[in-house]
Design an enzyme around this catalytic site. Structure first.
Site, PDB file in Angstrom:
ATOM      1  N   ASP A 171    -102.810  22.920   7.363  1.00 37.79           N
ATOM      2  CA  ASP A 171    -101.709  22.753   8.311  1.00 37.79           C
ATOM      3  C   ASP A 171    -101.050  21.398   8.031  1.00 37.79           C
ATOM      4  O   ASP A 171    -101.709  20.355   8.129  1.00 37.79           O
ATOM      5  CB  ASP A 171    -102.296  22.800   9.735  1.00 37.79           C
ATOM      6  CG  ASP A 171    -101.220  22.815  10.809  1.00 37.79           C
ATOM      7  OD1 ASP A 171    -100.150  22.206  10.610  1.00 37.79           O
ATOM      8  OD2 ASP A 171    -101.477  23.430  11.858  1.00 37.79           O
ATOM      9  N   ASN A 185     -90.996  22.580   1.793  1.00 35.58           N
ATOM     10  CA  ASN A 185     -90.313  23.723   2.415  1.00 35.58           C
ATOM     11  C   ASN A 185     -90.884  24.094   3.783  1.00 35.58           C
ATOM     12  O   ASN A 185     -90.150  24.587   4.634  1.00 35.58           O
ATOM     13  CB  ASN A 185     -90.419  24.920   1.442  1.00 35.58           C
ATOM     14  CG  ASN A 185     -90.120  26.231   2.117  1.00 35.58           C
ATOM     15  OD1 ASN A 185     -88.960  26.554   2.388  1.00 35.58           O
ATOM     16  ND2 ASN A 185     -91.161  27.003   2.441  1.00 35.58           N
ATOM     17  N   ARG A 242     -96.182  11.498   1.335  1.00 31.37           N
ATOM     18  CA  ARG A 242     -96.965  10.242   1.216  1.00 31.37           C
ATOM     19  C   ARG A 242     -98.219  10.444   0.370  1.00 31.37           C
ATOM     20  O   ARG A 242     -98.654   9.555  -0.367  1.00 31.37           O
ATOM     21  CB  ARG A 242     -97.333   9.743   2.622  1.00 31.37           C
ATOM     22  CG  ARG A 242     -98.104   8.437   2.649  1.00 31.37           C
ATOM     23  CD  ARG A 242     -97.269   7.289   2.131  1.00 31.37           C
ATOM     24  NE  ARG A 242     -98.024   6.041   2.101  1.00 31.37           N
ATOM     25  CZ  ARG A 242     -98.811   5.662   1.114  1.00 31.37           C
ATOM     26  NH1 ARG A 242     -98.988   6.441   0.053  1.00 31.37           N
ATOM     27  NH2 ARG A 242     -99.433   4.492   1.169  1.00 31.37           N
ATOM     28  N   TYR A 246     -84.502  21.164  17.023  1.00 33.81           N
ATOM     29  CA  TYR A 246     -84.558  21.666  15.634  1.00 33.81           C
ATOM     30  C   TYR A 246     -83.525  20.935  14.777  1.00 33.81           C
ATOM     31  O   TYR A 246     -83.833  20.466  13.681  1.00 33.81           O
ATOM     32  CB  TYR A 246     -84.334  23.185  15.579  1.00 33.81           C
ATOM     33  CG  TYR A 246     -84.338  23.703  14.154  1.00 33.81           C
ATOM     34  CD1 TYR A 246     -85.508  23.693  13.396  1.00 33.81           C
ATOM     35  CD2 TYR A 246     -83.171  24.166  13.551  1.00 33.81           C
ATOM     36  CE1 TYR A 246     -85.509  24.140  12.073  1.00 33.81           C
ATOM     37  CE2 TYR A 246     -83.156  24.615  12.229  1.00 33.81           C
ATOM     38  CZ  TYR A 246     -84.334  24.600  11.500  1.00 33.81           C
ATOM     39  OH  TYR A 246     -84.345  25.024  10.193  1.00 33.81           O
ATOM     40  N   LYS A 303     -83.916  18.447  11.379  1.00 29.96           N
ATOM     41  CA  LYS A 303     -83.273  18.653  10.087  1.00 29.96           C
ATOM     42  C   LYS A 303     -82.321  17.496   9.754  1.00 29.96           C
ATOM     43  O   LYS A 303     -82.113  17.192   8.576  1.00 29.96           O
ATOM     44  CB  LYS A 303     -82.578  20.023  10.047  1.00 29.96           C
ATOM     45  CG  LYS A 303     -83.582  21.188  10.018  1.00 29.96           C
ATOM     46  CD  LYS A 303     -84.495  21.125   8.771  1.00 29.96           C
ATOM     47  CE  LYS A 303     -85.494  22.257   8.690  1.00 29.96           C
ATOM     48  NZ  LYS A 303     -86.299  22.265   7.455  1.00 29.96           N
ATOM     49  N   VAL A 361     -80.641  32.576   6.618  1.00 28.29           N
ATOM     50  CA  VAL A 361     -81.453  33.270   5.608  1.00 28.29           C
ATOM     51  C   VAL A 361     -82.385  34.223   6.349  1.00 28.29           C
ATOM     52  O   VAL A 361     -83.112  33.789   7.262  1.00 28.29           O
ATOM     53  CB  VAL A 361     -82.337  32.281   4.809  1.00 28.29           C
ATOM     54  CG1 VAL A 361     -82.929  32.957   3.579  1.00 28.29           C
ATOM     55  CG2 VAL A 361     -81.587  31.011   4.431  1.00 28.29           C
TER      56      VAL A 361
HETATM   57  P1  NDP Z   1     -90.533  31.465   7.238  1.00 32.41           P
HETATM   58  O1  NDP Z   1     -90.979  31.470   8.663  1.00 32.41           O
HETATM   59  O2  NDP Z   1     -90.374  32.765   6.549  1.00 32.41           O
HETATM   60  O3  NDP Z   1     -91.488  30.533   6.377  1.00 32.41           O
HETATM   61  C1  NDP Z   1     -91.950  29.300   6.873  1.00 32.41           C
HETATM   62  C2  NDP Z   1     -93.107  28.819   6.019  1.00 32.41           C
HETATM   63  O4  NDP Z   1     -93.540  27.547   6.531  1.00 32.41           O
HETATM   64  C3  NDP Z   1     -94.291  29.756   6.071  1.00 32.41           C
HETATM   65  O5  NDP Z   1     -94.834  29.898   4.780  1.00 32.41           O
HETATM   66  C4  NDP Z   1     -95.282  29.024   6.966  1.00 32.41           C
HETATM   67  O6  NDP Z   1     -96.600  29.292   6.535  1.00 32.41           O
HETATM   68  C5  NDP Z   1     -94.944  27.556   6.691  1.00 32.41           C
HETATM   69  N1  NDP Z   1     -95.375  26.710   7.780  1.00 32.41           N
HETATM   70  C6  NDP Z   1     -94.869  26.664   9.037  1.00 32.41           C
HETATM   71  N2  NDP Z   1     -95.582  25.795   9.779  1.00 32.41           N
HETATM   72  C7  NDP Z   1     -96.540  25.275   8.967  1.00 32.41           C
HETATM   73  C8  NDP Z   1     -97.587  24.317   9.156  1.00 32.41           C
HETATM   74  N3  NDP Z   1     -97.788  23.718  10.337  1.00 32.41           N
HETATM   75  N4  NDP Z   1     -98.395  24.031   8.122  1.00 32.41           N
HETATM   76  C9  NDP Z   1     -98.201  24.639   6.921  1.00 32.41           C
HETATM   77  N5  NDP Z   1     -97.238  25.532   6.669  1.00 32.41           N
HETATM   78  C10 NDP Z   1     -96.409  25.843   7.695  1.00 32.41           C
HETATM   79  O7  NDP Z   1     -89.138  30.671   7.254  1.00 32.41           O
HETATM   80  P2  NDP Z   1     -88.149  30.235   6.074  1.00 32.41           P
HETATM   81  O8  NDP Z   1     -88.645  30.650   4.764  1.00 32.41           O
HETATM   82  O9  NDP Z   1     -86.806  30.654   6.503  1.00 32.41           O
HETATM   83  O10 NDP Z   1     -88.233  28.658   6.252  1.00 32.41           O
HETATM   84  C11 NDP Z   1     -88.541  27.763   5.199  1.00 32.41           C
HETATM   85  C12 NDP Z   1     -87.780  26.467   5.420  1.00 32.41           C
HETATM   86  O11 NDP Z   1     -86.383  26.741   5.351  1.00 32.41           O
HETATM   87  C13 NDP Z   1     -88.014  25.798   6.760  1.00 32.41           C
HETATM   88  O12 NDP Z   1     -88.109  24.404   6.554  1.00 32.41           O
HETATM   89  C14 NDP Z   1     -86.758  26.137   7.558  1.00 32.41           C
HETATM   90  O13 NDP Z   1     -86.478  25.183   8.545  1.00 32.41           O
HETATM   91  C15 NDP Z   1     -85.731  26.123   6.447  1.00 32.41           C
HETATM   92  N6  NDP Z   1     -84.493  26.847   6.702  1.00 32.41           N
HETATM   93  C16 NDP Z   1     -84.493  28.174   7.031  1.00 32.41           C
HETATM   94  C17 NDP Z   1     -83.294  28.821   7.258  1.00 32.41           C
HETATM   95  C18 NDP Z   1     -83.221  30.252   7.685  1.00 32.41           C
HETATM   96  O14 NDP Z   1     -82.160  30.692   8.186  1.00 32.41           O
HETATM   97  N7  NDP Z   1     -84.279  31.051   7.497  1.00 32.41           N
HETATM   98  C19 NDP Z   1     -82.006  28.127   7.100  1.00 32.41           C
HETATM   99  C20 NDP Z   1     -82.133  26.733   6.777  1.00 32.41           C
HETATM  100  C21 NDP Z   1     -83.319  26.132   6.559  1.00 32.41           C
HETATM  101  P3  NDP Z   1     -97.842  29.611   7.498  1.00 32.41           P
HETATM  102  O15 NDP Z   1     -97.330  30.312   8.708  1.00 32.41           O
HETATM  103  O16 NDP Z   1     -98.748  30.453   6.632  1.00 32.41           O
HETATM  104  O17 NDP Z   1     -98.420  28.288   7.764  1.00 32.41           O
HETATM  105  C1  8X3 Z   2     -81.826  27.486   9.996  1.00 32.49           C
HETATM  106  C2  8X3 Z   2     -80.373  27.780  10.134  1.00 32.49           C
HETATM  107  O1  8X3 Z   2     -78.412  27.751  11.776  1.00 32.49           O
HETATM  108  O2  8X3 Z   2     -80.493  28.810  12.510  1.00 32.49           O
HETATM  109  O3  8X3 Z   2     -82.044  26.154   9.721  1.00 32.49           O
HETATM  110  O4  8X3 Z   2     -80.327  26.427  12.353  1.00 32.49           O
HETATM  111  S1  8X3 Z   2     -79.902  27.672  11.779  1.00 32.49           S
END
Ligand code: NDP
Ligand code: 8X3
Length: 253
Positions: free
Chosen positions: A60, A87, A121, A153, A157, A186
């Site tokens: 985590d 990510n 880090r 949120y 970001k 996305v």
């Molecule tokens: P998903 O929910 O599909 O994936 C998120 C991933 O982050 C999962 O693999 C999850 O793994 C991991 N994660 C979340 N919390 C933790 C934690 N505490 N420790 C370790 N891993 C963690 O979302 P997305 O793929 O969409 O999101 C990926 C990134 O993209 C994020 O930073 C999100 O803010 C950003 N983003 C997404 C957008 C969208 O519209 N989808 C748009 C812009 C940015 P697990 O649960 O196994 O820990």
């Molecule tokens: C995810 C895109 O517009 O839902 O970062 O914040 S938005």
């Protein structure tokens, strides 16, 4: 020798697609997340790509001790990480600040800001001693403009945006590139997590237009990662064609 990339949050969405894309581009992969079974499943899929090697690390990112235990004692053959993709992240809830749930706020701040910092880090000193490295942070359009009810949120970001710029300044003299990718909508597990398992509400977010797929974003990340060494694509905003801002999506319902 093959390059090594570490992708956080590889169990789903953008992280999973990025791990697959980087494997196809010739990287060996360290994939992380909290869901061990999904990491193992992805490892099997990646290992079928050109004899790609994969190390799974289940932790985590919010827990500094767990991050350090996993990342500061990497096996020797995995210790020279060329590329870190920060990510892992999430949104939890969508409500005005006066109705905000403190636990939701803490989950977002602890994951999106503190988790990203703990991982960075732990790994940057290794990049410095290797004399090179590349970090790609996944920001968001929510880090470029705020939208109603997005308060915390968006703040996390905006922090990623600031940290990407700050890291770049701090690390440029160590031959380390820092890039940021800021996607719009996305379709991943993102909205299911944001709406705490309410699948119908999550599905509605993407109705009436074509959102980005995780692979669309992964392709951009791979492009940035594989640009010539002297080129840094420092900040990329990537949107669905139908989206002009976080609050303006042209939907045909
Ligand atoms: P998903 O929910 O599909 O994936 C998120 C991933 O982050 C999962 O693999 C999850 O793994 C991991 N994660 C979340 N919390 C933790 C934690 N505490 N420790 C370790 N891993 C963690 O979302 P997305 O793929 O969409 O999101 C990926 C990134 O993209 C994020 O930073 C999100 O803010 C950003 N983003 C997404 C957008 C969208 O519209 N989808 C748009 C812009 C940015 P697990 O649960 O196994 O820990
Ligand atoms: C995810 C895109 O517009 O839902 O970062 O914040 S938005």
């Amino acid at each position: 020798m093959k390059k090594i990339a570490l992708v956080t949050g590889a169990t789903s969405g953008i992280g999973e697609a990025t791990a697959l894309g980087l494997a196809k581009a010739g990287y060996d992969l360290i994939i992380t997340g909290r869901r061990d079974a999904l990491l193992s499943e992805l490892k099997e899929r990646i290992e079928k790509i050109d004899e790609c090697k994969v190390l799974t690390l289940c932790f985590d990112v919010r827990i500094e001790q767990e991050v350090n235990n996993h990342l500061q004692s990497l096996p020797e053959e995995w210790s020279k990480i060329d590329l870190l993709v920060n990510n892992a992240g999430l949104a939890v809830g969508l409500s005005p600040v006066n109705d905000g749930v403190i636990d939701d706020w803490e989950r977002m701040i602890d994951t999106n800001i503190k988790g990203l910092l703990y991982v960075t880090r732990a790994l940057v000193p290794h990049m410095i001693s290797n004399g090179k490295g590349h970090i790609i942070n996944i920001g968001s359009i929510a880090g470029k403009s705020v939208y109603p009810n997005g308060n915390v949120y968006c703040a996390t970001k905006y922090a990623v945006d600031a940290l990407s710029k700050g890291m770049s300044m701090d690390l440029v003299n160590h031959n380390i590139k820092v890039s940021q990718v800021c996607p719009g909508a996305v379709e991943t597990e993102f909205s299911i997590v944001r709406f705490k398992g309410d699948k119908e509400r999550a599905d509605n977010v993407y109705k009436g237009f074509q959102p980005l797929s995780a692979t669309d974003v992964a392709d951009a990340i791979v492009f940035i990662a594989t640009a010539p060494d002297h080129v840094n694509i420092s900040d990329m905003v990537i949107m669905p064609k139908a989206q002009a801002s976080p609050v303006q999506i042209y939907k045909k319902l």
